[in-house]
Design an enzyme around this catalytic site. Structure first.
Site, short mmCIF file in Angstrom:
data_model
loop_
_atom_site.label_atom_id
_atom_site.label_comp_id
_atom_site.label_asym_id
_atom_site.label_seq_id
_atom_site.Cartn_x
_atom_site.Cartn_y
_atom_site.Cartn_z
CB CYS A 8 5.30 1.65 6.81
SG CYS A 8 5.66 1.35 5.07
NE ARG A 14 3.38 5.17 6.46
CZ ARG A 14 2.50 4.64 7.30
NH1 ARG A 14 2.21 5.29 8.41
NH2 ARG A 14 1.93 3.49 7.03
CG ASP A 123 -0.10 5.28 4.93
OD1 ASP A 123 0.57 5.71 3.98
OD2 ASP A 123 -0.41 4.08 5.08
P1 4NP Z 1 2.95 2.81 3.43
O1 4NP Z 1 1.62 3.26 2.64
O2 4NP Z 1 2.49 1.93 4.59
O3 4NP Z 1 3.57 4.08 3.92
O4 4NP Z 1 3.79 2.06 2.43
C1 4NP Z 1 0.67 2.36 2.16
C2 4NP Z 1 0.83 1.84 0.91
C3 4NP Z 1 -0.12 0.94 0.40
C4 4NP Z 1 -1.21 0.59 1.17
C5 4NP Z 1 -1.36 1.12 2.44
C6 4NP Z 1 -0.41 2.00 2.93
N1 4NP Z 1 -2.18 -0.31 0.67
O5 4NP Z 1 -3.18 -0.56 1.35
O6 4NP Z 1 -2.02 -0.81 -0.45
#
Ligand code: 4NP
Length: 154
Positions: A8, A14, A123
């Site tokens: 992800c 995720r 997300d």
């Molecule tokens: P993930 O969610 O892709 O599901 O782990 C996110 C976690 C952090 C960030 C973006 C998405 N971020 O920009 O820090």
């Protein structure tokens, strides 16, 4: 052994949930010897960080401890080393293909590709809805397990 990398954007919500849930489901089916599962990010935003607390709590509510997990970025070598690289949404797939330099072996797929309604997983870092993300991830893991063990036709 089938090697699966869940991917992800940040590797703190995720994809770690998908990694741990898939491993837990495989264990419960007595299939842990068949799979090696890990997870990684497409971005550098959260490298080295633990699983985001709401995702960690969600896993904990399922009886799963993910306290050892730290975010790492997907590399070009991962494409060679894994059999299947599963992204959470289309945007992840584009980034994964950029990191790997394409997908000549057809290893990059969506986690929900074999779901009744194939789709991306929103997300929860942005939506705040970890319940929906977790349900979607459970559905995706279950459907891939069915496909990989021959219980479901593709
Ligand atoms: P993930 O969610 O892709 O599901 O782990 C996110 C976690 C952090 C960030 C973006 C998405 N971020 O920009 O820090």
């Amino acid at each position: 052994m089938i090697r699966i990398l869940m991917v992800c954007l940040g590797n703190i919500c995720r994809s770690p949930m998908a990694e741990y849930i898939f491993r837990d489901m495989a264990e419960k089916r007595g299939l842990s010897q068949l799979f090696y599962v890990a997870s990684a990010a497409t971005s550098t935003e959260e490298l080295g960080n633990p699983v985001y607390p709401p995702a960690k709590r969600k896993l904990y509510s399922l009886g799963i401890d993910c306290s050892g997990k730290r975010a790492r970025q997907m590399t070009k070598a991962d494409y060679r080393e894994y059999d299947l690289l599963l992204g959470m949404e289309q945007w992840n797939l584009n980034s994964m293909r950029r990191i790997s330099g394409g997908d000549p072996e057809g290893k990059i797929h969506l986690l929900l590709e074999h779901a009744l309604h194939p789709r991306g997983i929103d997300d929860p870092w942005y939506t705040g809805d970890f319940d929906t993300a977790c349900r979607d991830i459970q559905e995706g893991c279950e459907s891939w397990l069915d496909v990989l063990t021959g219980k479901k036709a593709t």
